[in-house]
Motif scaffolding. Structure first.
Motif, PDB file in Angstrom:
ATOM      1  N   UNK A  21     -34.870  13.585 -20.018  1.00 27.70           N
ATOM      2  CA  UNK A  21     -35.828  13.813 -21.101  1.00 27.70           C
ATOM      3  C   UNK A  21     -37.142  14.350 -20.560  1.00 27.70           C
ATOM      4  N   UNK A  22     -37.365  14.199 -19.239  1.00 29.19           N
ATOM      5  CA  UNK A  22     -38.633  14.654 -18.645  1.00 29.19           C
ATOM      6  C   UNK A  22     -38.447  15.608 -17.465  1.00 29.19           C
ATOM      7  N   UNK A  23     -37.267  15.665 -16.856  1.00 28.34           N
ATOM      8  CA  UNK A  23     -37.059  16.555 -15.705  1.00 28.34           C
ATOM      9  C   UNK A  23     -35.780  17.374 -15.908  1.00 28.34           C
ATOM     10  N   UNK A  24     -35.684  18.494 -15.185  1.00 26.87           N
ATOM     11  CA  UNK A  24     -34.527  19.376 -15.296  1.00 26.87           C
ATOM     12  C   UNK A  24     -33.332  18.796 -14.559  1.00 26.87           C
ATOM     13  N   UNK A  25     -32.146  19.230 -14.957  1.00 28.32           N
ATOM     14  CA  UNK A  25     -30.914  18.748 -14.344  1.00 28.32           C
ATOM     15  C   UNK A  25     -30.879  19.086 -12.858  1.00 28.32           C
ATOM     16  N   UNK A 194     -44.472  10.764 -12.361  1.00 23.70           N
ATOM     17  CA  UNK A 194     -44.422   9.350 -11.980  1.00 23.70           C
ATOM     18  C   UNK A 194     -43.617   8.521 -12.975  1.00 23.70           C
ATOM     19  N   UNK A 195     -43.730   8.834 -14.244  1.00 28.04           N
ATOM     20  CA  UNK A 195     -43.034   8.061 -15.272  1.00 28.04           C
ATOM     21  C   UNK A 195     -41.517   8.193 -15.176  1.00 28.04           C
ATOM     22  N   UNK A 196     -41.031   9.277 -14.565  1.00 28.84           N
ATOM     23  CA  UNK A 196     -39.588   9.503 -14.479  1.00 28.84           C
ATOM     24  C   UNK A 196     -38.961   8.835 -13.259  1.00 28.84           C
ATOM     25  N   UNK A 197     -39.780   8.401 -12.306  1.00 28.66           N
ATOM     26  CA  UNK A 197     -39.234   7.878 -11.055  1.00 28.66           C
ATOM     27  C   UNK A 197     -38.371   6.623 -11.220  1.00 28.66           C
ATOM     28  N   UNK A 198     -38.692   5.689 -12.129  1.00 28.93           N
ATOM     29  CA  UNK A 198     -37.783   4.534 -12.286  1.00 28.93           C
ATOM     30  C   UNK A 198     -36.366   4.941 -12.667  1.00 28.93           C
TER      31      UNK A 198
END
Length: 275
Positions: A21-25, A194-198
């Protein structure tokens, strides 16, 4: 090991769907591959051996197949329900005889065509290839099964010659390299918010554990035996899809599950009877 692998990989798919939802495949595939490579490098210290070119060719095929399988699977997750993407990916056993034909020139026995026919009827139920219902992303999900089939066959080939750690390290390293030009071509960002790292961390941990169990399973048993058990992963994916996205498979998807699972069971019974 196979049931644990199926559950862990369903969590990987869940985390991957959320991360995208926040980064590319391609960015996700790069970072999951790079992190798993860094985890595996210390395990191979002092264990490298000189390998003939034939082994490196199998390594390359296994890596490209695994890379393509994950990339297509993750892309399909963005456009079709989790359970349907997982179901199409588990069609890999249907593709294994064709991969064996391509790699080893071993023709498919006549007795194998019945379960293959039943299985592809199940695929048709899921994809629903009519002008009103055809979603090209279902085809992408099925193509991911072809990549997984290459991975299954070549992993089995490598298991007689190299350690599981070596197979995984080469795969993840090549997967990271293959991701870089794709990121550049698509103009995607390499860095992760940063929010996508978890979610990315959850993908890395579960993927590493899942691939470790995957290699063990296919080292100790042929794909035709492991595959029916790993099919339980579709159930796990269906649970996550219902719990988080409130998605319930329609009657065609359920019929597809039944036909595909039946074909895998028939294939397994034939293999055992032959043994």
């Amino acid at each position: 090991m196979t049931i644990a692998y199926a559950f862990v990989m369903s969590v990987t798919a869940l985390a991957a769907k959320q991360a995208q939802t926040t980064i590319a495949v391609s960015t996700l595939v790069f970072w999951q591959s790079l992190c798993c490579t860094l985890i595996l490098i210390p395990q191979m210290r002092g264990r490298w051996q000189k390998r003939p070119l034939s082994v490196w060719k199998i390594h390359f095929l296994r890596s490209v197949g695994g890379f393509a399988g994950f990339l297509l699977y993750y892309w399909s997750l963005n456009h079709i329900p989790l359970v349907e993407a997982s179901l199409l990916r588990t069609c890999a056993p249907l593709c294994v005889p064709f991969v064996v034909l391509l790699l080893h020139r071993v023709h498919i026995p006549k007795s194998r065509w019945l379960p293959l026919f039943i299985g592809f009827i199940g695929v048709a139920f899921v994809i629903q290839p009519t002008p009103e219902h055809l979603n090209p992303w279902h085809l992408v999900g099925f193509f991911s099964a072809i990549g997984l089939a290459f991975s299954m066959v070549t992993t089995r080939m490598l298991s007689h010659q190299v350690s599981g750690q070596e197979t995984l390290l080469v795969y993840f390293f090549l997967s990271a390299l293959l991701s870089l030009p794709l990121i550049g071509l698509q103009g995607d960002a390499l860095w992760i918010p940063l929010a996508a790292w978890p979610w990315v961390a959850a993908v890395v941990v579960t993927l590493y554990v899942g691939m470790y169990l995957y290699n063990l399973a296919y080292t100790y048993a042929p794909a035709s035996v492991v595959s029916p058990v790993s099919y339980v992963g579709v159930v796990f994916s269906g649970f996550w899809g219902w719990l988080i996205w409130d998605h319930v498979p329609n009657i065609f998807a359920i019929l597809g599950m039944v036909f595909i699972f039946l074909s895998v069971l028939i294939s397994t019974r034939m293999t055992r009877d032959k043994g």
